[in-house]
Design a protein around this motif. Sequence first.
Motif, mmCIF file in Angstrom:
data_model
loop_
_atom_site.group_PDB
_atom_site.id
_atom_site.type_symbol
_atom_site.label_atom_id
_atom_site.label_comp_id
_atom_site.label_asym_id
_atom_site.label_seq_id
_atom_site.Cartn_x
_atom_site.Cartn_y
_atom_site.Cartn_z
ATOM 1 N N UNK A 95 -0.958 -0.888 -2.305
ATOM 2 C CA UNK A 95 0.295 -0.916 -3.089
ATOM 3 C C UNK A 95 0.104 -1.454 -4.498
ATOM 4 N N UNK A 96 -0.833 -2.384 -4.703
ATOM 5 C CA UNK A 96 -1.058 -2.934 -6.046
ATOM 6 C C UNK A 96 -1.709 -1.889 -6.941
ATOM 7 N N UNK A 97 -2.760 -1.255 -6.459
ATOM 8 C CA UNK A 97 -3.439 -0.231 -7.255
ATOM 9 C C UNK A 97 -2.556 0.999 -7.433
ATOM 10 N N UNK A 98 -1.685 1.248 -6.484
ATOM 11 C CA UNK A 98 -0.799 2.397 -6.577
ATOM 12 C C UNK A 98 0.256 2.267 -7.647
ATOM 13 N N UNK A 99 0.505 1.042 -8.121
ATOM 14 C CA UNK A 99 1.497 0.836 -9.176
ATOM 15 C C UNK A 99 1.083 1.543 -10.463
ATOM 16 N N UNK A 100 -0.231 1.750 -10.665
ATOM 17 C CA UNK A 100 -0.717 2.421 -11.877
ATOM 18 C C UNK A 100 -0.293 3.884 -11.918
ATOM 19 N N UNK A 101 -0.030 4.473 -10.762
ATOM 20 C CA UNK A 101 0.430 5.862 -10.753
ATOM 21 C C UNK A 101 1.894 5.965 -11.164
ATOM 22 N N UNK A 102 2.635 4.874 -11.008
ATOM 23 C CA UNK A 102 4.049 4.882 -11.386
ATOM 24 C C UNK A 102 4.217 4.600 -12.873
ATOM 25 N N UNK A 103 3.472 3.627 -13.385
ATOM 26 C CA UNK A 103 3.522 3.317 -14.815
ATOM 27 C C UNK A 103 2.121 2.890 -15.261
ATOM 28 N N UNK A 104 1.462 3.772 -15.963
ATOM 29 C CA UNK A 104 0.080 3.501 -16.394
ATOM 30 C C UNK A 104 0.037 2.344 -17.383
ATOM 31 N N UNK A 105 0.888 2.396 -18.403
ATOM 32 C CA UNK A 105 0.924 1.348 -19.411
ATOM 33 C C UNK A 105 2.124 0.440 -19.161
ATOM 34 N N UNK A 106 1.857 -0.845 -19.097
ATOM 35 C CA UNK A 106 2.924 -1.827 -18.922
ATOM 36 C C UNK A 106 3.191 -2.492 -20.270
ATOM 37 N N UNK A 107 4.384 -2.261 -20.827
ATOM 38 C CA UNK A 107 4.761 -2.894 -22.095
ATOM 39 C C UNK A 107 5.064 -4.359 -21.821
ATOM 40 N N UNK A 108 4.300 -5.249 -22.454
ATOM 41 C CA UNK A 108 4.436 -6.672 -22.156
ATOM 42 C C UNK A 108 5.218 -7.428 -23.231
#
Length: 260
Positions: A95-108
């Motif tokens: 589930x943690x690695x799968x988050x990259x498929x939902x949003x590749x870039x995380x605006x911080x």
Amino acid sequence: MTETAIHEELQNIIEKSVDQSVDRAFKKYGKISRRPRFSLRGLISLLVLLALIGTGVYVYQRSQASDAVAPVEDHDLTLENNGIFGFTVADFEEPILGEATRQRLLIVEEQEVYVNTTITDTGLFHWGVFNKQQALTIHGTGQYTIDLTQITADDISLNEDTYELTIRIPHAVLYKTIFDPSKTEIGDAQNGWLAFGSIKLDAEQQKEFEVTAEQELKTRLSEKECLEEADRFAKLSAYETYQPIVKTISPAYKVIIEFQ
């Protein structure tokens, strides 16, 4: 009279007293055809036996309650070598690695900055006496991100003693620089003694100015203090992203964010 005889005499007196009490009870509440003979020794033995049985039942119930482990809903627990039900790092990786498929870039973070600069019109023959120089303060925004696809299984570790799940993330990077010409502040002009009027830019000069302004803002946003601030927000944003994911697997574990 010997000590043994005295002891037997006292015991007979106590037993006789108990029998008389029982007889009075039966006379008062009704007679029965056969009445068992009670003795003090038998009564004490019965009480001791009941106490031992009660203690054994309590100890057994306590041991059963301590061994019981409530599983998390919709999740198969893994039996570890130490005999205690727990989680492995593999339970969290997908589930943690799968988050990259939902949003590749995380605006911080988005930082607003300004830069003091000048524009110059060299004038006739590029002579200094015809030069016009205008002080400006330009404003813009920098957008910082982290790339979630850079997080691999090697960046995830589990501490079963402290119930901590550590995720190592990349440092924040400046993803986009946005120049806002509407916020430009015009300062004092410094003209040569033969230069008159204010600077007027044509379309091509205006485009060149905007490119230069964006580059100056980018240089400011790439300074160490700006990147350090972006990293602080990167940790916070990563925690807010991954903690809910981990909580759905096991509420007992806390997310710790570190940099790669």
